[in-house]
Design an enzyme around this catalytic site. Sequence first.
Site, PDB file in Angstrom:
ATOM      1  N   HIS A  38     -37.883  31.036 -74.562  1.00  0.00           N
ATOM      2  CA  HIS A  38     -36.847  31.006 -73.526  1.00  0.00           C
ATOM      3  C   HIS A  38     -37.456  30.891 -72.128  1.00  0.00           C
ATOM      4  O   HIS A  38     -38.164  31.775 -71.677  1.00  0.00           O
ATOM      5  CB  HIS A  38     -35.998  32.269 -73.652  1.00  0.00           C
ATOM      6  N   ASP A  72     -36.859  28.697 -79.070  1.00  0.00           N
ATOM      7  CA  ASP A  72     -35.814  29.416 -78.348  1.00  0.00           C
ATOM      8  C   ASP A  72     -34.477  29.204 -79.059  1.00  0.00           C
ATOM      9  O   ASP A  72     -34.061  28.060 -79.263  1.00  0.00           O
ATOM     10  CB  ASP A  72     -35.745  28.891 -76.916  1.00  0.00           C
ATOM     11  N   SER A 130     -31.991  29.805 -68.274  1.00  0.00           N
ATOM     12  CA  SER A 130     -30.906  30.322 -69.067  1.00  0.00           C
ATOM     13  C   SER A 130     -29.582  30.044 -68.344  1.00  0.00           C
ATOM     14  O   SER A 130     -29.316  28.903 -67.989  1.00  0.00           O
ATOM     15  CB  SER A 130     -31.121  31.822 -69.341  1.00  0.00           C
TER      16      SER A 130
END
Length: 523
Positions: free
Chosen positions: A483, A458, A207
């Site tokens: 994710h 995601d 991320s």
Amino acid sequence: MAASSSLLAVGPALLVLFFTALAPAPLAAAATSSKLPSQPPPFPAGLAPLQQHRAASSSGRYTTAATAPAKPYTAHYFPQELDHFTFTPNSSRVFSQKYLLNDTFWRRKPTAGPLFVYTGNEGDIEWFAANTGFMFDSAPDFGALLVFIEHRYYGESKPFGNDSYTSADMLGYLTSTQALADFAILITSLKQNLSAVDAPVVVFGGSYGGMLASWFRLKYPHVAIGALASSAPILQFDDITPWSSFNDIVSQDFKSESLNCFSVIKAVWDVLDERGSNETGLLELSKTFRTCKTVHSVSRLGLWLRAAFTTTAMVDYPTPANFMMNLPAYPVKEMCKIIDTFPAGADVIDKAFTAASLYYNYTGDQKCFEVEGGDDPHGLHGWGWQACTEMVMPMTVSNESMFPPSSFSDEKRSEGCHLFYGVRPRMHWITTEYGGHKIDKVLKRFGSNIIFSNGMRDPWSRGGVLKNISSSIIALVTEKGAHHLDLRFATKDDPDWVVEQRRQEVVIIHGWIDQYNKDIAQM
């Protein structure tokens, strides 16, 4: 214990997050003094309602804090300079930056094994260490030393202690460039102290941490020989990626499971607004939603619902997990099963609330829900500042989405941030500092040794690099992945496509290290 619904945007963590990084809504109250309010501006979507996470053992099996085994790392603190880019009297101020070490598998001789370094994102570093099992799982094969570095202003690494968030003067040193410099200095110093100056370094991140990992490889190629950037939306800036993509993917995830499920969620917002338009309606909704206290704004209930659907789409993992909350395997499918089980004439709000309760209360131990307010167990509070300064990722909601349509305005974002923090965003700074436009042509000329991994379920994936740029800048894309799934601990129930993705990552990283060792030997 009440389930928390803290109004925080997890950086593409979002995470957490939560990851997640959206534009603040217009603010009702202004911050007119140098001291800031105790809460950041609200975010309209991509929220991460959090509760205290549970620790993961090295086997990948999650346990409660009361029964968790000894932590698979030791905590250390590095004296880090406050400002790496000026030479003012305040710049040499030192704060303690936390980092975690695991040397269980480290090969010291005949040549030092690699350092696998996690570039920490917007939260407590223990949280990310507990959810980055790929590094632990692969360390024995490489003889690697594991290092997890906490991002400045998060967790315990606050330059001004408890005053770190009180004013723009204090927060001004919270930038991605400062964080990358922190990593470079700490890694260099650590290698010297360990007498392993020539040991190769590979950085990992998911991320926002994945964005940092890729940028670190570009900015400090003399420190790290390669980077694994998982679910790193480095193209979510300016006009590179369609602004509606995040919410479109969330909607598509639910629609792919059930058109009825999608339609119910799409219909709930108007009904919610209508019923919550007066005090009597808010009181009834508070009962329906089992809130710990009567809510004073229907928008808070909408945010609470939206957070559940958005975050569940992000963490739609194929095995049970508790990165954000305790959830079953394929939680989007399970949410839609709940909605589809209701008879056709059932109340749409009851359907949506019951589905959202899977996210907030899968374990069934929540007596009520803290919809307004809530705690911040992972130390994510600083992300509001980052989203109001350099991390400007424009997002909209299209008419095709299951969420109410909304637009994005540079002016509104700027005004909201100025009202709250007294500063205005630099809308195009990230692409100026790190690039992004025509990234395939740019990185092909000067970049190397980066893996960009993404799962197409995601919501952040469309802001990622989805095609190979060169023979050494590789995009590993899975159709069903969520994710930064590849960074999680391996389990016996992992589908074959996750196993294969991780296998490819290991092979590529081995290639980087082998080439590096050959180059060192020739020198």
